[in-house]
Design a protein around this motif. Structure first.
Motif, PDB file in Angstrom:
ATOM      1  N   ILE A 120      -9.616   0.429   3.610  1.00  0.00           N
ATOM      2  CA  ILE A 120      -9.517   1.287   2.422  1.00  0.00           C
ATOM      3  C   ILE A 120      -8.804   0.544   1.297  1.00  0.00           C
ATOM      4  N   TYR A 121      -7.751  -0.216   1.645  1.00  0.00           N
ATOM      5  CA  TYR A 121      -7.092  -1.041   0.634  1.00  0.00           C
ATOM      6  C   TYR A 121      -8.120  -1.956  -0.038  1.00  0.00           C
ATOM      7  N   ALA A 122      -8.949  -2.615   0.783  1.00  0.00           N
ATOM      8  CA  ALA A 122      -9.932  -3.557   0.240  1.00  0.00           C
ATOM      9  C   ALA A 122     -10.900  -2.845  -0.695  1.00  0.00           C
ATOM     10  N   GLU A 123     -11.376  -1.657  -0.312  1.00  0.00           N
ATOM     11  CA  GLU A 123     -12.309  -0.900  -1.153  1.00  0.00           C
ATOM     12  C   GLU A 123     -11.672  -0.532  -2.491  1.00  0.00           C
ATOM     13  N   LYS A 124     -10.447  -0.050  -2.438  1.00  0.00           N
ATOM     14  CA  LYS A 124      -9.783   0.383  -3.669  1.00  0.00           C
ATOM     15  C   LYS A 124      -9.489  -0.808  -4.591  1.00  0.00           C
ATOM     16  N   LEU A 125      -9.119  -1.918  -4.017  1.00  0.00           N
ATOM     17  CA  LEU A 125      -8.827  -3.094  -4.836  1.00  0.00           C
ATOM     18  C   LEU A 125     -10.105  -3.652  -5.472  1.00  0.00           C
ATOM     19  N   HIS A 126     -11.196  -3.668  -4.733  1.00  0.00           N
ATOM     20  CA  HIS A 126     -12.474  -4.125  -5.289  1.00  0.00           C
ATOM     21  C   HIS A 126     -12.934  -3.203  -6.418  1.00  0.00           C
ATOM     22  N   ALA A 127     -12.690  -1.905  -6.243  1.00  0.00           N
ATOM     23  CA  ALA A 127     -13.151  -0.942  -7.244  1.00  0.00           C
ATOM     24  C   ALA A 127     -12.297  -0.938  -8.505  1.00  0.00           C
ATOM     25  N   ASP A 128     -11.085  -1.495  -8.427  1.00  0.00           N
ATOM     26  CA  ASP A 128     -10.145  -1.450  -9.544  1.00  0.00           C
ATOM     27  C   ASP A 128     -10.390  -2.630 -10.490  1.00  0.00           C
ATOM     28  N   LYS A 129     -11.514  -2.582 -11.186  1.00  0.00           N
ATOM     29  CA  LYS A 129     -11.893  -3.702 -12.072  1.00  0.00           C
ATOM     30  C   LYS A 129     -10.946  -3.836 -13.264  1.00  0.00           C
ATOM     31  N   ALA A 130     -10.319  -2.738 -13.659  1.00  0.00           N
ATOM     32  CA  ALA A 130      -9.395  -2.788 -14.798  1.00  0.00           C
ATOM     33  C   ALA A 130      -7.990  -3.209 -14.380  1.00  0.00           C
ATOM     34  N   HIS A 131      -7.793  -3.431 -13.081  1.00  0.00           N
ATOM     35  CA  HIS A 131      -6.494  -3.844 -12.543  1.00  0.00           C
ATOM     36  C   HIS A 131      -5.377  -2.879 -12.933  1.00  0.00           C
ATOM     37  N   ARG A 132      -5.680  -1.579 -12.779  1.00  0.00           N
ATOM     38  CA  ARG A 132      -4.659  -0.567 -13.036  1.00  0.00           C
ATOM     39  C   ARG A 132      -3.596  -0.559 -11.946  1.00  0.00           C
ATOM     40  N   ILE A 133      -3.988  -0.940 -10.741  1.00  0.00           N
ATOM     41  CA  ILE A 133      -3.019  -0.994  -9.642  1.00  0.00           C
ATOM     42  C   ILE A 133      -2.085  -2.175  -9.879  1.00  0.00           C
ATOM     43  N   LYS A 134      -0.798  -1.888  -9.999  1.00  0.00           N
ATOM     44  CA  LYS A 134       0.178  -2.939 -10.282  1.00  0.00           C
ATOM     45  C   LYS A 134       0.866  -3.470  -9.028  1.00  0.00           C
ATOM     46  N   ALA A 135       0.852  -2.675  -7.941  1.00  0.00           N
ATOM     47  CA  ALA A 135       1.508  -3.130  -6.716  1.00  0.00           C
ATOM     48  C   ALA A 135       0.854  -2.470  -5.508  1.00  0.00           C
ATOM     49  N   VAL A 136       0.796  -3.214  -4.411  1.00  0.00           N
ATOM     50  CA  VAL A 136       0.290  -2.742  -3.131  1.00  0.00           C
ATOM     51  C   VAL A 136       1.457  -2.757  -2.147  1.00  0.00           C
ATOM     52  N   PHE A 137       1.629  -1.663  -1.413  1.00  0.00           N
ATOM     53  CA  PHE A 137       2.773  -1.504  -0.523  1.00  0.00           C
ATOM     54  C   PHE A 137       2.323  -1.524   0.939  1.00  0.00           C
ATOM     55  N   CYS A 138       3.098  -2.211   1.758  1.00  0.00           N
ATOM     56  CA  CYS A 138       2.797  -2.321   3.186  1.00  0.00           C
ATOM     57  C   CYS A 138       4.087  -2.143   3.979  1.00  0.00           C
ATOM     58  N   THR A 139       4.131  -1.128   4.841  1.00  0.00           N
ATOM     59  CA  THR A 139       5.239  -0.995   5.786  1.00  0.00           C
ATOM     60  C   THR A 139       4.888  -1.827   7.007  1.00  0.00           C
ATOM     61  N   GLN A 140       5.546  -2.972   7.167  1.00  0.00           N
ATOM     62  CA  GLN A 140       5.156  -3.864   8.261  1.00  0.00           C
ATOM     63  C   GLN A 140       5.404  -3.225   9.615  1.00  0.00           C
ATOM     64  N   ASN A 141       6.526  -2.519   9.757  1.00  0.00           N
ATOM     65  CA  ASN A 141       6.822  -1.889  11.035  1.00  0.00           C
ATOM     66  C   ASN A 141       7.273  -0.454  10.800  1.00  0.00           C
ATOM     67  N   GLU A 142       6.454   0.503  11.242  1.00  0.00           N
ATOM     68  CA  GLU A 142       6.780   1.918  11.105  1.00  0.00           C
ATOM     69  C   GLU A 142       7.588   2.350  12.329  1.00  0.00           C
ATOM     70  N   THR A 143       8.892   2.536  12.110  1.00  0.00           N
ATOM     71  CA  THR A 143       9.822   2.776  13.201  1.00  0.00           C
ATOM     72  C   THR A 143       9.589   4.113  13.891  1.00  0.00           C
ATOM     73  N   ALA A 144       9.090   5.106  13.168  1.00  0.00           N
ATOM     74  CA  ALA A 144       8.937   6.436  13.743  1.00  0.00           C
ATOM     75  C   ALA A 144       7.856   6.495  14.809  1.00  0.00           C
ATOM     76  N   THR A 145       6.838   5.645  14.687  1.00  0.00           N
ATOM     77  CA  THR A 145       5.692   5.704  15.593  1.00  0.00           C
ATOM     78  C   THR A 145       5.508   4.430  16.414  1.00  0.00           C
ATOM     79  N   GLY A 146       6.338   3.415  16.182  1.00  0.00           N
ATOM     80  CA  GLY A 146       6.194   2.161  16.920  1.00  0.00           C
ATOM     81  C   GLY A 146       4.919   1.427  16.580  1.00  0.00           C
ATOM     82  N   VAL A 147       4.637   1.318  15.271  1.00  0.00           N
ATOM     83  CA  VAL A 147       3.394   0.705  14.792  1.00  0.00           C
ATOM     84  C   VAL A 147       3.718  -0.474  13.880  1.00  0.00           C
ATOM     85  N   THR A 148       3.060  -1.603  14.124  1.00  0.00           N
ATOM     86  CA  THR A 148       3.178  -2.777  13.261  1.00  0.00           C
ATOM     87  C   THR A 148       1.860  -2.999  12.531  1.00  0.00           C
ATOM     88  N   SER A 149       1.946  -3.222  11.219  1.00  0.00           N
ATOM     89  CA  SER A 149       0.756  -3.443  10.394  1.00  0.00           C
ATOM     90  C   SER A 149       0.618  -4.915  10.017  1.00  0.00           C
TER      91      SER A 149
END
Length: 367
Positions: A120-149
């Motif tokens: 979904i990140y890839a789709e949204k970034l490709h679609a953002d031709k005007a580069h309105r998105i200024k920053a992309v956020f990634c939680t590398q390790n979600e402590t509540a669920t034990g998930v690493t991205s």
């Protein structure tokens, strides 16, 4: 009650004796001429943990949440559009902060037990031709669920779209414990805290920034004061801080960084993976499942374990603490009552992990 009380929450984590002793000293003058002898090497050695070769790091007297706020208010401007995903309590809190600070948040809600949705990140970034998105956020390790991205996957999505957005990473429960490569992955703002892989009490927030983020901060218009880069840079360059620093924590940080250097980051990552695999094998042997939906999401710093039907995970946590003097992590928000968590990060070895498993197993049987 006799014996030790055991700590197996995802943070604060156990403190090595060398670190505890390093902080057991009288208060000192943070304006003394000798103080930069302590502080200047700290900045360089923290950069090595983040693997930041060309940027700089900031040390704030705060939790990791303060470093979150420092990253956003220094580098972005009010109304900037940011792309975020929410799949656990801490990614939720990061989204909440961005919204309350006045950013235009495009948030993707994901199933808890999964991580950053790279497709979904890839789709949204490709679609953002005007580069309105200024920053992309990634939680590398979600402590509540034990998930690493996959942080490298976030960078790949940005590169594939030829998108100039900044990349922000929450590494509070990962940096120093799980592989992180700021320079290689071109992460612009990476956040961590003292109380997890850095093996210290809570109270220091670390923010490691790229030259691109520093350049952005010079034109960003968000109001800031306590966390202002310009104030920190002016005083940090001489070995001091614009306000009273947490001197004893800085002495402990010196000891913890020495221990990290002695073991070596690659060895630390391998140790965390080995211990985490032991916990995961125990969960399989109990006939239980992790909150993480797939193996690719498995975290090497914390396991969130789903309890059987009819059991309240809060009772398991209470039983472990009251009867076996062992602190386990409880379920948060959407997974409250459904999971308990074993933190297996920081200053930890095989026998300590076996103790956490024994206490968890006894508490489960009791419940």
């Amino acid at each position: 009650m006799a014996g030790f009380t055991h700590l197996f929450i995802p943070g604060p984590t156990n403190i090595p004796e060398e670190v505890r002793q390093a902080m057991n000293l009288p208060m000192e003058d943070m304006r003394a001429a000798s103080f930069p002898n302590l502080t200047l090497p700290l900045f360089e050695d923290i950069r090595r943990v983040f693997k930041n070769e060309t940027g700089r790091v900031f040390i704030y007297p705060s939790s990791g949440t303060g470093a979150w706020e420092a990253a956003m208010t220094n580098v972005l401007s009010p109304g900037d559009r940011v792309l975020m995903s929410r799949f656990g309590q801490f990614s939720h809190l990061w989204v909440d902060m961005a919204e309350r600070l006045g950013f235009d948040v495009d948030v993707i809600d994901c199933q808890w037990g999964t991580g950053v949705p790279l497709d979904i990140y890839a789709e949204k970034l490709h679609a953002d031709k005007a580069h309105r998105i200024k920053a992309v956020f990634c939680t590398q390790n979600e402590t509540a669920t034990g998930v690493t991205s996959d942080v490298a996957g976030c960078r790949a999505a940005l590169d594939a779209a030829n998108h100039p957005a900044l990349l922000f990473v929450d590494g509070v429960s990962s940096i120093g414990s799980i592989d992180f490569r700021q320079e290689e992955w071109r992460v612009d703002c990476a956040v961590s805290g003292s109380q997890k892989g850095f093996m210290l009490p809570a109270g220091l927030g670390f923010l490691s920034v790229s030259q691109k983020a520093l350049a952005a901060s010079r034109t960003a218009t968000h109001r800031r004061c306590y966390f202002a880069f310009e104030d920190m840079i002016r005083t940090n360059d001489t070995g001091y801080f614009p306000y009273t620093p947490a001197t004893q924590l800085l002495r402990g940080l010196r000891a913890s960084l020495d221990l990290i250097a002695e073991e070596g980051l690659d060895n630390i990552f391998a140790r965390h993976h080995r211990l985490a695999e032991g916990v995961r094998k125990a969960v399989d042997a109990w006939g239980l499942k992790l909150c993480a939906k797939q193996r690719k999401w498995h975290s090497d710093t914390v396991s969130a374990i789903l309890v059987p039907e009819g059991i309240d995970s809060a009772d398991v946590v209470k039983r472990a603490h009251r009867t076996y003097q062992t602190s386990l992590g409880g379920g948060l928000n959407k997974v409250a009552g459904k999971v308990f968590r074993i933190g297996h990060l920081g200053w930890l070895n095989e026998v300590m992990v076996c103790a956490s498993l024994s206490a968890a197993e006894m508490a489960l049987l009791d419940c």
